[in-house]
Design an enzyme around this catalytic site. Sequence first.
Site, PDB file in Angstrom:
ATOM      1  N   THR A  74       0.686  -1.236   0.138  1.00 36.75           N
ATOM      2  CA  THR A  74      -0.213  -0.037   0.079  1.00 36.75           C
ATOM      3  C   THR A  74       0.692   1.479   0.016  1.00 36.75           C
ATOM      4  O   THR A  74       0.304   2.427  -0.304  1.00 36.75           O
ATOM      5  CB  THR A  74      -0.929   0.069   1.223  1.00 36.75           C
ATOM      6  OG1 THR A  74      -0.033  -0.077   2.494  1.00 36.75           O
ATOM      7  CG2 THR A  74      -1.847  -1.156   1.149  1.00 36.75           C
TER       8      THR A  74
ATOM      9  N   LEU B 216       7.220   0.185   2.508  1.00 38.16           N
ATOM     10  CA  LEU B 216       7.001   1.111   3.557  1.00 38.16           C
ATOM     11  C   LEU B 216       5.702   0.401   4.549  1.00 38.16           C
ATOM     12  O   LEU B 216       5.944   0.355   5.639  1.00 38.16           O
ATOM     13  CB  LEU B 216       6.759   2.446   3.532  1.00 38.16           C
ATOM     14  CG  LEU B 216       8.224   3.306   3.031  1.00 38.16           C
ATOM     15  CD1 LEU B 216       7.836   4.811   2.854  1.00 38.16           C
ATOM     16  CD2 LEU B 216       9.061   3.059   3.773  1.00 38.16           C
ATOM     17  N   SER B 217       4.749   0.144   3.748  1.00 43.61           N
ATOM     18  CA  SER B 217       3.535  -0.370   4.374  1.00 43.61           C
ATOM     19  C   SER B 217       2.892  -1.372   3.555  1.00 43.61           C
ATOM     20  O   SER B 217       2.742  -1.047   2.490  1.00 43.61           O
ATOM     21  CB  SER B 217       2.568   0.804   4.917  1.00 43.61           C
ATOM     22  OG  SER B 217       1.689   0.412   5.739  1.00 43.61           O
ATOM     23  N   SER B 218       1.926  -2.507   4.173  1.00 44.93           N
ATOM     24  CA  SER B 218       1.231  -3.123   3.583  1.00 44.93           C
ATOM     25  C   SER B 218      -0.157  -3.341   4.391  1.00 44.93           C
ATOM     26  O   SER B 218      -0.121  -3.245   5.542  1.00 44.93           O
ATOM     27  CB  SER B 218       1.899  -4.394   3.056  1.00 44.93           C
ATOM     28  OG  SER B 218       2.212  -5.126   4.389  1.00 44.93           O
TER      29      SER B 218
END
Length: 325
Positions: free
Chosen positions: A87, A95-97
């Site tokens: 994401t 960095l983010s998921s």
Amino acid sequence: MGAYDTGTEALAAVARAALVREIDADGTFADDPVWREAFAAVPRHLFVPYYYVAGRRGPERRWGESPGREARERWLRGAYADVPLATRLRDGELLSSSSQPSLMARMLVALRVADGDRVLEVGAGTGYNAALLAHRLGDDDLVTTVDLEPEITESARRHLDAAGCHPAVVTGDGARGVLERAPFDRIIATCELSTVPRAWLAQCRPGARILAPLATGLLTLTVRDAAHAEGVFLPTAAYFVPLRGEGRAEPKGVSLAGLPGRAREQDGFRFLLALTRGTLDPRAAYALWEREGGPERERYGVTVDGEHTWAWLDEPAGPYAWPLP
């Protein structure tokens, strides 16, 4: 037609029900069926308005506001697939998921949440996990989620608002906990650790449970007091984005030179290497792993005793123990 019109919501409801059946087929919800209700009720697509998939020319974005109906439906089907979704990227780095839903379900069941528990989530991600926790507990104020990146916490707040959930979303270093929201009965991390942050124990009530990814496994700890905790790994393999912030140790490279080719293919051995990285020579690790019959994750554990933290095989005071940072 926008991403959240009546047709999209109807399609999302069908896709969400199918995802819940898929997770349920493995018996994941058997120990705590209330989680089945949470996954059936919380709309994952509100938390992933866009995400990235691998393409021939690099990452491709799928977006709920795409102008074409087929593109929107492809986004929606992907939102309810039992896979992790990237994401947020920066210079090609993840960095983010949004984690794989079946893994999230196994972790939440293993957290053993009880009514009235105060829960800290470290790693806000999209906000989806915090929404599931808030639904399970029936009280937004019992749930706190923290992340180091302001962009991540801001988007998590937006997603949670869209879903009608309002847990506390804090921007800060998750390794330091959230003192102003303590004490906690449960702490769950959705980012990989290199060790157990001491601040977490100090912010827990005696008897609290911590569940966190460490060395490609899922560690469960029972907190005795502010300086002592102990527990074992679940059988499940887990790969998460590393925790960023204070006390994050940089991983050291491990050379597999001289090891049999089959060693590279053994998941249980790779877990041992990750757990003992920097403290056990790979050749010695392989000899130990073979001698002990190829132990899987559930035979390992971790003890926190004051200033000392160590991982162990079979027994905390047994012959096989390795210091953690």
